[in-house]
Design a protein around this motif. Sequence first.
Motif, PDB file in Angstrom:
ATOM      1  N   ALA A 193      30.752  28.842  77.980  1.00 58.23           N
ATOM      2  CA  ALA A 193      29.862  27.997  77.183  1.00 58.23           C
ATOM      3  C   ALA A 193      29.730  28.519  75.751  1.00 58.23           C
ATOM      4  CB  ALA A 193      28.492  27.900  77.841  1.00 58.23           C
ATOM      5  N   ALA A 194      29.969  29.806  75.562  1.00 58.51           N
ATOM      6  CA  ALA A 194      29.844  30.423  74.235  1.00 58.51           C
ATOM      7  C   ALA A 194      31.178  30.470  73.493  1.00 58.51           C
ATOM      8  CB  ALA A 194      29.278  31.827  74.381  1.00 58.51           C
ATOM      9  N   ARG A 195      32.156  29.736  73.974  1.00 60.60           N
ATOM     10  CA  ARG A 195      33.522  29.801  73.432  1.00 60.60           C
ATOM     11  C   ARG A 195      33.574  29.694  71.905  1.00 60.60           C
ATOM     12  NH1 ARG A 195      36.512  25.627  76.524  1.00 60.60           N
ATOM     13  NH2 ARG A 195      38.311  26.484  75.444  1.00 60.60           N
ATOM     14  N   ASP A 196      32.726  28.887  71.298  1.00 58.93           N
ATOM     15  CA  ASP A 196      32.769  28.686  69.850  1.00 58.93           C
ATOM     16  C   ASP A 196      32.095  29.800  69.063  1.00 58.93           C
ATOM     17  OD1 ASP A 196      34.138  26.283  70.218  1.00 58.93           O
ATOM     18  OD2 ASP A 196      32.273  25.121  70.342  1.00 58.93           O
ATOM     19  N   THR A 197      31.370  30.676  69.742  1.00 59.34           N
ATOM     20  CA  THR A 197      30.651  31.742  69.028  1.00 59.34           C
ATOM     21  C   THR A 197      31.121  33.149  69.420  1.00 59.34           C
ATOM     22  OG1 THR A 197      28.888  31.738  70.690  1.00 59.34           O
ATOM     23  CG2 THR A 197      28.575  30.320  68.763  1.00 59.34           C
ATOM     24  N   LEU A 198      32.149  33.247  70.252  1.00 57.50           N
ATOM     25  CA  LEU A 198      32.605  34.567  70.700  1.00 57.50           C
ATOM     26  C   LEU A 198      33.044  35.459  69.541  1.00 57.50           C
ATOM     27  CD1 LEU A 198      34.593  33.607  73.921  1.00 57.50           C
ATOM     28  CD2 LEU A 198      32.354  34.720  73.781  1.00 57.50           C
ATOM     29  N   THR A 199      33.618  34.869  68.495  1.00 59.37           N
ATOM     30  CA  THR A 199      34.093  35.680  67.361  1.00 59.37           C
ATOM     31  C   THR A 199      32.943  36.266  66.542  1.00 59.37           C
ATOM     32  OG1 THR A 199      34.337  33.692  65.998  1.00 59.37           O
ATOM     33  CG2 THR A 199      36.305  34.488  67.157  1.00 59.37           C
ATOM     34  N   GLU A 200      31.723  35.858  66.816  1.00 62.75           N
ATOM     35  CA  GLU A 200      30.567  36.446  66.136  1.00 62.75           C
ATOM     36  C   GLU A 200      30.211  37.811  66.721  1.00 62.75           C
ATOM     37  OE1 GLU A 200      27.394  33.576  66.167  1.00 62.75           O
ATOM     38  OE2 GLU A 200      28.670  32.041  65.263  1.00 62.75           O
ATOM     39  N   ILE A 201      30.789  38.135  67.878  1.00 60.34           N
ATOM     40  CA  ILE A 201      30.567  39.438  68.496  1.00 60.34           C
ATOM     41  C   ILE A 201      31.467  40.448  67.792  1.00 60.34           C
ATOM     42  CG2 ILE A 201      30.762  40.804  70.613  1.00 60.34           C
ATOM     43  CD1 ILE A 201      30.394  38.163  72.169  1.00 60.34           C
ATOM     44  N   PRO A 202      30.901  41.505  67.232  1.00 63.71           N
ATOM     45  CA  PRO A 202      31.738  42.514  66.579  1.00 63.71           C
ATOM     46  C   PRO A 202      32.785  43.056  67.560  1.00 63.71           C
ATOM     47  CG  PRO A 202      29.425  42.899  66.080  1.00 63.71           C
ATOM     48  CD  PRO A 202      29.476  41.834  67.136  1.00 63.71           C
ATOM     49  N   GLY A 203      34.035  43.033  67.131  1.00 64.10           N
ATOM     50  CA  GLY A 203      35.120  43.507  67.968  1.00 64.10           C
ATOM     51  C   GLY A 203      35.884  42.398  68.666  1.00 64.10           C
ATOM     52  N   VAL A 204      35.393  41.157  68.554  1.00 66.40           N
ATOM     53  CA  VAL A 204      36.094  40.021  69.150  1.00 66.40           C
ATOM     54  C   VAL A 204      36.614  39.133  68.020  1.00 66.40           C
ATOM     55  CG1 VAL A 204      35.908  37.971  70.618  1.00 66.40           C
ATOM     56  CG2 VAL A 204      34.670  40.058  71.226  1.00 66.40           C
ATOM     57  N   GLY A 205      37.936  39.141  67.857  1.00 60.82           N
ATOM     58  CA  GLY A 205      38.573  38.289  66.862  1.00 60.82           C
ATOM     59  C   GLY A 205      39.059  36.996  67.490  1.00 60.82           C
ATOM     60  N   GLU A 206      39.772  36.200  66.690  1.00 64.11           N
ATOM     61  CA  GLU A 206      40.275  34.913  67.171  1.00 64.11           C
ATOM     62  C   GLU A 206      41.167  35.062  68.397  1.00 64.11           C
ATOM     63  OE1 GLU A 206      39.746  31.710  66.338  1.00 64.11           O
ATOM     64  OE2 GLU A 206      38.198  32.343  64.923  1.00 64.11           O
ATOM     65  N   GLU A 251      27.589  43.795  77.373  1.00 65.09           N
ATOM     66  CA  GLU A 251      26.646  44.432  76.443  1.00 65.09           C
ATOM     67  C   GLU A 251      25.947  43.403  75.562  1.00 65.09           C
ATOM     68  OE1 GLU A 251      29.048  47.308  74.384  1.00 65.09           O
ATOM     69  OE2 GLU A 251      29.092  48.656  76.108  1.00 65.09           O
ATOM     70  N   TRP A 252      26.602  42.277  75.314  1.00 60.81           N
ATOM     71  CA  TRP A 252      26.020  41.216  74.494  1.00 60.81           C
ATOM     72  C   TRP A 252      25.229  40.216  75.327  1.00 60.81           C
ATOM     73  CZ3 TRP A 252      25.597  40.243  69.285  1.00 60.81           C
ATOM     74  CH2 TRP A 252      26.083  41.260  68.474  1.00 60.81           C
ATOM     75  N   GLY A 253      25.023  40.515  76.616  1.00 67.04           N
ATOM     76  CA  GLY A 253      24.128  39.714  77.427  1.00 67.04           C
ATOM     77  C   GLY A 253      24.763  38.659  78.303  1.00 67.04           C
ATOM     78  N   TYR A 254      26.074  38.568  78.324  1.00 67.58           N
ATOM     79  CA  TYR A 254      26.727  37.581  79.177  1.00 67.58           C
ATOM     80  C   TYR A 254      26.805  38.124  80.600  1.00 67.58           C
ATOM     81  CZ  TYR A 254      27.873  35.371  74.797  1.00 67.58           C
ATOM     82  OH  TYR A 254      27.785  34.781  73.564  1.00 67.58           O
ATOM     83  N   ARG A 255      26.411  37.284  81.574  1.00 67.58           N
ATOM     84  CA  ARG A 255      26.377  37.719  82.964  1.00 67.58           C
ATOM     85  C   ARG A 255      27.310  36.927  83.873  1.00 67.58           C
ATOM     86  NH1 ARG A 255      24.679  41.384  80.570  1.00 67.58           N
ATOM     87  NH2 ARG A 255      22.608  42.245  80.635  1.00 67.58           N
ATOM     88  N   THR A 256      27.747  35.735  83.434  1.00 68.67           N
ATOM     89  CA  THR A 256      28.620  34.912  84.265  1.00 68.67           C
ATOM     90  C   THR A 256      29.776  34.362  83.452  1.00 68.67           C
ATOM     91  OG1 THR A 256      27.467  32.833  83.818  1.00 68.67           O
ATOM     92  CG2 THR A 256      26.633  34.163  85.661  1.00 68.67           C
ATOM     93  N   VAL A 257      30.823  33.960  84.154  1.00 64.91           N
ATOM     94  CA  VAL A 257      31.973  33.340  83.503  1.00 64.91           C
ATOM     95  C   VAL A 257      31.531  32.048  82.815  1.00 64.91           C
ATOM     96  CG1 VAL A 257      34.214  32.253  83.915  1.00 64.91           C
ATOM     97  CG2 VAL A 257      33.648  34.390  85.069  1.00 64.91           C
ATOM     98  N   ALA A 258      30.649  31.299  83.442  1.00 65.17           N
ATOM     99  CA  ALA A 258      30.159  30.045  82.862  1.00 65.17           C
ATOM    100  C   ALA A 258      29.435  30.294  81.535  1.00 65.17           C
ATOM    101  CB  ALA A 258      29.252  29.327  83.846  1.00 65.17           C
ATOM    102  N   GLU A 259      28.648  31.356  81.466  1.00 68.42           N
ATOM    103  CA  GLU A 259      27.959  31.692  80.212  1.00 68.42           C
ATOM    104  C   GLU A 259      28.960  32.031  79.118  1.00 68.42           C
ATOM    105  OE1 GLU A 259      23.861  33.640  82.046  1.00 68.42           O
ATOM    106  OE2 GLU A 259      25.330  34.940  81.107  1.00 68.42           O
ATOM    107  N   VAL A 260      29.972  32.787  79.465  1.00 65.54           N
ATOM    108  CA  VAL A 260      30.990  33.170  78.477  1.00 65.54           C
ATOM    109  C   VAL A 260      31.731  31.932  78.002  1.00 65.54           C
ATOM    110  CG1 VAL A 260      33.107  34.487  78.092  1.00 65.54           C
ATOM    111  CG2 VAL A 260      31.244  35.500  79.407  1.00 65.54           C
ATOM    112  N   PRO A 263      39.048  39.975  79.825  1.00 68.35           N
ATOM    113  CA  PRO A 263      39.189  40.629  78.522  1.00 68.35           C
ATOM    114  C   PRO A 263      37.819  40.889  77.897  1.00 68.35           C
ATOM    115  CG  PRO A 263      40.658  38.734  78.697  1.00 68.35           C
ATOM    116  CD  PRO A 263      39.742  38.693  79.883  1.00 68.35           C
ATOM    117  N   ALA A 264      37.649  42.053  77.342  1.00 67.46           N
ATOM    118  CA  ALA A 264      36.409  42.461  76.666  1.00 67.46           C
ATOM    119  C   ALA A 264      35.197  42.400  77.594  1.00 67.46           C
ATOM    120  CB  ALA A 264      36.181  41.634  75.406  1.00 67.46           C
ATOM    121  N   ARG A 265      35.408  42.627  78.871  1.00 70.89           N
ATOM    122  CA  ARG A 265      34.362  42.527  79.895  1.00 70.89           C
ATOM    123  C   ARG A 265      33.117  43.345  79.535  1.00 70.89           C
ATOM    124  NH1 ARG A 265      33.363  45.686  84.859  1.00 70.89           N
ATOM    125  NH2 ARG A 265      32.403  44.328  86.398  1.00 70.89           N
TER     126      ARG A 265
END
Length: 104
Positions: A70-83, A59-68, A52-54
């Motif tokens: 690890a950012a679980r608590d800040t994903l909603t800070e990306i414009p277009g990603v809600g809860e 575009e926000w700099g994530y390159r691996t599933v592990a990076e994404v 989802p939202a690949r």
Amino acid sequence: MKVMFLRPVRGYAYVKGGVGDLSDEEAAELVARGAATPYEGEDACTLPEGMPARKLLHEWGYRTVAEVRAARDTLTEIPGVGERMAENIVKYCEDYEEGVAEKG
């Protein structure tokens, strides 16, 4: 051929993640040894198809599933990603990592 180093290699790279332009023979040898991988550039999305939202995550700099993940608590800070989208992304990452771990 451009490669990205997966670890330091004497005479080629001092750090993991470095990029070098080598002869095809040298590059093939390092790839075969597991020391490097072909480099496709920053524009090549390495996130799994179906995530989802690949494109947005890439575009926000994530390159691996592990990076994404690890950012679980800040994903909603990306414009277009809600809860709800963030929950879907995290669930996908968990399922993906479990599937990969079972195969490996």
